[in-house]
Structure formats: structure tokens, C-alpha cells
Write an enzyme that holds these catalytic residues in place. Structure first.
Site, mmCIF file in Angstrom:
data_model
loop_
_atom_site.group_PDB
_atom_site.id
_atom_site.type_symbol
_atom_site.label_atom_id
_atom_site.label_comp_id
_atom_site.label_asym_id
_atom_site.label_seq_id
_atom_site.Cartn_x
_atom_site.Cartn_y
_atom_site.Cartn_z
ATOM 1 C CB ILE A 203 17.547 -27.050 76.048
ATOM 2 C CG1 ILE A 203 18.491 -26.202 77.287
ATOM 3 C CG2 ILE A 203 16.214 -26.616 76.136
ATOM 4 C CD1 ILE A 203 18.010 -26.342 78.552
ATOM 5 C CG HIS A 208 16.638 -18.163 68.505
ATOM 6 N ND1 HIS A 208 17.922 -18.115 68.246
ATOM 7 C CD2 HIS A 208 16.400 -16.827 68.886
ATOM 8 C CE1 HIS A 208 18.451 -16.913 68.297
ATOM 9 N NE2 HIS A 208 17.398 -16.239 68.488
ATOM 10 C CD GLU A 275 20.754 -14.658 69.792
ATOM 11 O OE1 GLU A 275 20.929 -14.174 68.574
ATOM 12 O OE2 GLU A 275 21.097 -15.717 70.178
ATOM 13 N NE ARG A 292 23.796 -8.594 64.854
ATOM 14 C CZ ARG A 292 24.087 -9.667 65.378
ATOM 15 N NH1 ARG A 292 24.907 -9.836 66.396
ATOM 16 N NH2 ARG A 292 23.323 -10.866 65.448
HETATM 17 C C1 MV4 Z 1 21.982 -24.452 73.001
HETATM 18 C C2 MV4 Z 1 21.095 -25.401 72.623
HETATM 19 C C3 MV4 Z 1 20.566 -26.579 73.383
HETATM 20 N N1 MV4 Z 1 21.078 -26.539 74.628
HETATM 21 N N2 MV4 Z 1 22.473 -24.640 74.344
HETATM 22 C C4 MV4 Z 1 22.943 -22.719 68.678
HETATM 23 C C5 MV4 Z 1 23.823 -21.282 68.264
HETATM 24 C C6 MV4 Z 1 24.271 -21.022 69.649
HETATM 25 N N3 MV4 Z 1 24.113 -19.262 69.822
HETATM 26 C C7 MV4 Z 1 23.631 -21.658 70.901
HETATM 27 N N4 MV4 Z 1 23.008 -22.613 70.059
HETATM 28 C C8 MV4 Z 1 22.432 -23.553 70.996
HETATM 29 N N5 MV4 Z 1 22.703 -23.680 72.122
HETATM 30 C C9 MV4 Z 1 21.938 -25.390 75.150
HETATM 31 N N6 MV4 Z 1 22.353 -25.494 76.303
HETATM 32 C C10 MV4 Z 1 20.827 -25.447 71.212
HETATM 33 C C11 MV4 Z 1 21.286 -24.544 70.533
HETATM 34 C C12 MV4 Z 1 20.820 -24.451 69.054
HETATM 35 C C13 MV4 Z 1 20.147 -23.587 68.572
HETATM 36 C C14 MV4 Z 1 19.664 -22.347 69.159
HETATM 37 C C15 MV4 Z 1 18.995 -21.492 68.505
HETATM 38 C C16 MV4 Z 1 18.509 -21.657 67.343
HETATM 39 C C17 MV4 Z 1 18.818 -22.739 66.562
HETATM 40 C C18 MV4 Z 1 19.789 -23.837 67.095
HETATM 41 C C19 MV4 Z 1 20.067 -24.784 66.459
HETATM 42 C C20 MV4 Z 1 20.760 -25.684 66.950
HETATM 43 C C21 MV4 Z 1 21.244 -25.711 68.188
#
Ligand code: MV4
Length: 453
Positions: A203, A208, A275, A292
Site C-alpha cells: 500500500i 497509520h 493498528e 499492551r
Molecule cells: C505495510 C506498508 C505498506 N503496505 N504493509 C511498517 C511496520 C509494520 N508494522 C508494517 N509496516 C508497513 N506495512 C503493506 N502491505 C507500509 C508499512 C510502513 C509503515 C506503516 C505504518 C507506519 C509507518 C510505516 C513506514 C513504512 C512502512
């Protein structure tokens, strides 16, 4: 109700829990490492026990030492705060065996939500939207390439044991696949001792947004609306706010219901966070569930007027929740003040705070364990204060935050205050139109112009 709670943590969150316990008439036990003997949580608790040396594994992660402290002091519950043992299934299990209430998730719940592929599968079954991708784990590079072609590039490989971005690789085309696969496996194997991967459609530039929930032992859950945590650097959150500038009433309703469905599907008991990633079309997808209390919980407290630590303690003691949800009555924002140098790659800056003045006034809250003369040990997380501001509108909150930041004096070490000051004056940030990519091209080179009060 519990008579005595041991707090298996340090810093601001230990102090935060002690404060609520004091208001509830519950006695407290602090545990501390030798590096923390002069810490405020040690002074503010009713009792304090040293549990080992400065290294986390010798003290705040040392389960036998913490359990011994609970036994000696006759504590009937343990609050783990966040980090350290807060999502450690073994610790939750051992507490159960010792008949000490762990104020957090059950071992089964921690295991289930800690394995990301399993968590995702569970949520999909509960009707919570998930990102299109592999059904569980990938068995081979060939299987991965085939599926990626079907889903369409870019895709993302994620470690099932991961979280916080470790063991994660974006793949833009098939010729990048092999290397990304090997890198992700290597990294997750080294970090978690588990190199299993799953795949998702990537994505681009998401937000977030997370929903705070509370569940009780009857399996009922409610939500307390959202927090927007899109302002992050290398998966470290720096600013959180609520309501999200991207939120609509309709989206809040839908995400709130999805978060409740997620919690109720697993009979979640306690405070938790679901989240989500939200794309530019306001499609939202389950990402992870945190079992948590989170660092950023105070902004929700400020806009709903709930004490979330008190709610945690109450449901842990068996109290049932009312089946209603809570919506923001105000706006709130949190800036994480870290002992780091933002002009030099956010390099940690431990040491003595030689001079300190904390801001105050209407709508300003500070959760912090530091004081003038305090020495920040190099062994732990670098967050030294959370500056939380509330107000009637987002604009008022940003103006107030800028004012509070400009009053904040911390001498002797470098902090993230200049970064936050610059951010509060940033037009793009003020407009509310930003994604998780916002800080990727932020200019940190002129932060010395943002130091003065
Ligand atoms: C993703 C994404 C885009 N597409 N999954 C980052 C931490 C982990 N919890 C999951 N993350 C992401 N998953 C899909 N399919 C982009 C991220 C991501 C991100 C997510 C939330 C907040 C900041 C971020 C920074 C970079 C990548």
C-alpha cells in the site's frame, strides 16, 4: 480490587502507573536496575526493590528476579507498562502460575497476536478487512513470485515474527524478488530466530491509524476512537494526534466496529490497540494488534477523559465495561521528547540534564520521569518526556504545542525539541495532509534555528 501492584518497568510509564495506583488507593512496588537507583519511580513507589544490573536482560527482562520481588513484597498483580516484558507470553504464563494477576494479555493471546500471519488469518475470519496477499506463510521463492505476479507489483514481504518494520522488504518487480526474499529471511532469522515470511500487496503512502479498545472478561469490547501515528521516522513514532485529520465520522464508525470485531473475535481482555493502514481512498486494513498500553495512550485520555491505566486495572480485577464507545470531545497531540540529536541522525544523547524547565499552563500535560540533575543512562530507550497538549481545534493544539515547546528548556543533552518546533511550523503538517512517508524528505539540516525560547 488489588491491594498491591508491582510495576515491572521504569521511566515515565512506571511513574504513570504509580500515579493512578495512588489515586485508586493501591500500594505500589517499584523494581529498578542499579543504573536507575536515583530514578523517580523508585522514590514515588511505596516500596522499591533492586532487581539487577544496568543491562535490560539482567533486570527489567529478568523474569526470575521480577517474580522474586513480587513474592517478597506480596504483590497481587504486576503491571508491565510497554516494552520490556509487556508482550512476553512466558512472563504472562509464569505470573499465572504464581497466582499473580498479569495486567495485560493472556499467554495464548500474546502468542496468537505476536505471530503476524496467524493474527491476520484470525482477523480475516472475524470479518476485519486485511491486505490482499498470501494465505498464511510462503513456502518457496517460486510460490512467492507466482503470487506476486497475480497480486501485482509492488508487493511487500513481511516476517511473521516481525513488527516494527524488521524483516520487511518491498519488492517492485520480479527481478528484485530473489534478493528481497533472501534479505528478509536473513534479517528475520537473525532478529527473531524465525525466518518465515508472508506477502501482501504494498500500500503506497498509507496513513497509520490505530483504534484504542478495552475488552472485559465476558468477551465484550468497546472502542475509544483513533490515534493518527503517521509521523514516524524509521518506524519510531515521533508525534501522535487525535482525532486524525484524515478521519470522517463514517470512517471512525467503520474502523471502530472493525476494531471491536477484532477484539471480540478473540475474547480480548484488557486495553489493546488495533493498528490499521489507511490508503488514500480511505480503505482501511488490519495491520497488527498490540496487547499492551501504548506510549501514546495519553492523547486518548485527554480527548475522552478516561484514565486508561485505571481502566486496565479495573478490567484486570474483573470489572465489566459498559457496552458503549467513546468519541473525542477535544483535540490532542503528543510530541515525544527523546534524548537524541535530530540534526545528527537522531543519535542517542545520554548524560546529565544540567538545567531543566518544563512548560505548563492550560491544556498542557507532561508525562516524564526526569528532573534537573538527572543522569539519563545509556542503557535504555531514549524517550525522556511526552509533551501532550489538548485544545478545542487542531489549529489551537498546534499553536499551543509550539508555545509549550518554546518554553521547554533541557540543557546538558541534545533533544528532539528543535525537530518538533520545526514540524509545528511546517505548512504541510499544519494542513493535515501527510502520510507515513512525510519524514522521508524532511530537512533536518537547519534545526539549530529552532532551539530558542
Ligand atoms: C505495510 C506498508 C505498506 N503496505 N504493509 C511498517 C511496520 C509494520 N508494522 C508494517 N509496516 C508497513 N506495512 C503493506 N502491505 C507500509 C508499512 C510502513 C509503515 C506503516 C505504518 C507506519 C509507518 C510505516 C513506514 C513504512 C512502512
Amino acid at each position: 480490587m488489588f491491594k498491591k501492584i508491582l510495576i515491572a518497568n521504569r521511566g515515565e510509564i512506571a511513574l504513570r502507573v504509580i500515579r493512578t495506583c495512588r489515586e485508586m488507593g493501591i500500594n505500589t512496588v517499584a523494581v529498578y536496575s542499579t543504573a536507575d537507583k536515583d530514578s523517580l519511580h523508585v522514590k514515588f513507589a511505596d516500596e522499591a526493590i533492586c532487581i539487577g544490573g544496568p543491562a535490560s536482560k539482567d533486570s527489567y527482562l529478568n523474569i526470575p528476579h521480577i517474580l522474586a520481588a513480587a513474592e517478597i513484597t506480596n504483590a497481587d498483580a504486576i503491571h508491565p507498562g510497554y516494552g520490556f516484558l509487556a508482550e512476553n507470553a512466558e512472563f504472562s504464563q509464569v505470573c499465572q502460575e504464581y497466582n499473580i494477576k498479569f495486567i495485560g494479555a493472556s499467554p495464548e493471546m500474546i502468542d496468537k497476536m505476536g505471530d503476524k500471519a496467524t493474527a491476520k488469518e484470525t482477523m480475516k475470519k472475524a470479518g476485519v478487512p486485511v491486505i490482499p496477499g498470501s494465505d498464511g506463510l510462503l513456502n518457496s521463492v517460486e510460490e512467492g513470485k507466482k503470487l506476486a505476479k497475480k497480486i501485482g507489483y509492488p508487493v511487500i514481504l513481511k516476517a511473521t515474527a516481525g513488527g516494527g518494520g524488521k524483516g520487511m522488504r518491498i519488492v517492485n518487480s520480479e527481478d528484485e524478488f530473489q534478493k528481497a526474499w533472501e534479505d528478509a529471511r536473513m534479517e528475520s532469522g537473525a532478529a527473531f530466530g524465525n525466518d518465515a515470511l508472508y506477502m501482501e500487496k504494498f500500500i503506497e503512502e498509507p496513513r497509520h491509524i490505530e483504534i484504542q479498545i478495552v475488552g472485559d472478561r465476558k468477551g465484550r469490547a468497546c472502542h475509544l476512537s483513533e490515534r493518527d501515528c503517521s509521523i514516524q521516522r524509521r518506524h519510531q513514532k515521533l508525534v501522535e494526534e487525535t482525532p486524525s485529520p484524515f478521519m470522517t465520522e463514517e470512517l471512525r464508525e467503520k474502523m471502530g466496529e472493525a476494531a471491536i470485531a477484532a477484539a471480540e473475535a478473540i475474547n480480548y481482555e484488557g486495553a489493546g490497540t488495533v493498528e490499521f493502514l489507511v490508503d488514500k481512498h480511505r480503505n482501511f486494513y488490519f495491520m497488527e494488534m498490540n496487547t499492551r498500553i501504548q506510549v501514546e495512550h495519553p492523547i486518548t485520555e485527554e480527548v475522552t477523559d478516561f484514565d486508561l491505566i485505571k481502566e486496565q486495572i479495573k478490567v484486570a480485577a474483573g470489572e465489566l465495561i459498559l457496552g458503549i464507545n467513546y468519541f473525542p470531545k477535544l483535540y490532542a497531540m503528543e510530541c515525544r521528547i527523546n534524548a537524541e540529536d535530530p540534526a545528527n541522525g537522531f543519535r542517542p544523547s545520554p548524560g546529565r540534564i544540567t538545567n531543566l524547565h518544563m512548560p505548563g499552563g492550560h491544556g498542557v500535560r507532561i508525562d516524564s520521569h526526569v528532573y534537573a540533575g538527572y543522569v539519563i543512562p545509556p542503557n535504555y530507550d531514549s524517550m525522556i518526556a511526552k509533551l501532550i497538549v489538548s485544545g478545542q481545534s487542531r489549529e489551537e493544539v498546534i499553536t499551543r504545542m509550539e508555545r509549550a515547546l518554546s518554553e521547554f528548556v533541557i540543557e546538558g543533552i541534545k533533544t528532539t525539541i528543535p525537530f518538533h518546533l520545526k514540524l509545528m511550523r511546517d505548512e504541510r503538517f499544519r494542513s493535515g495532509n501527510f502520510t507515513t512517508a512525510f519524514l522521508e524528505d524532511f530537512d533536518y539540516s537547519d534545526l539549530d534555528e529552532y532551539t530558542l525560547y
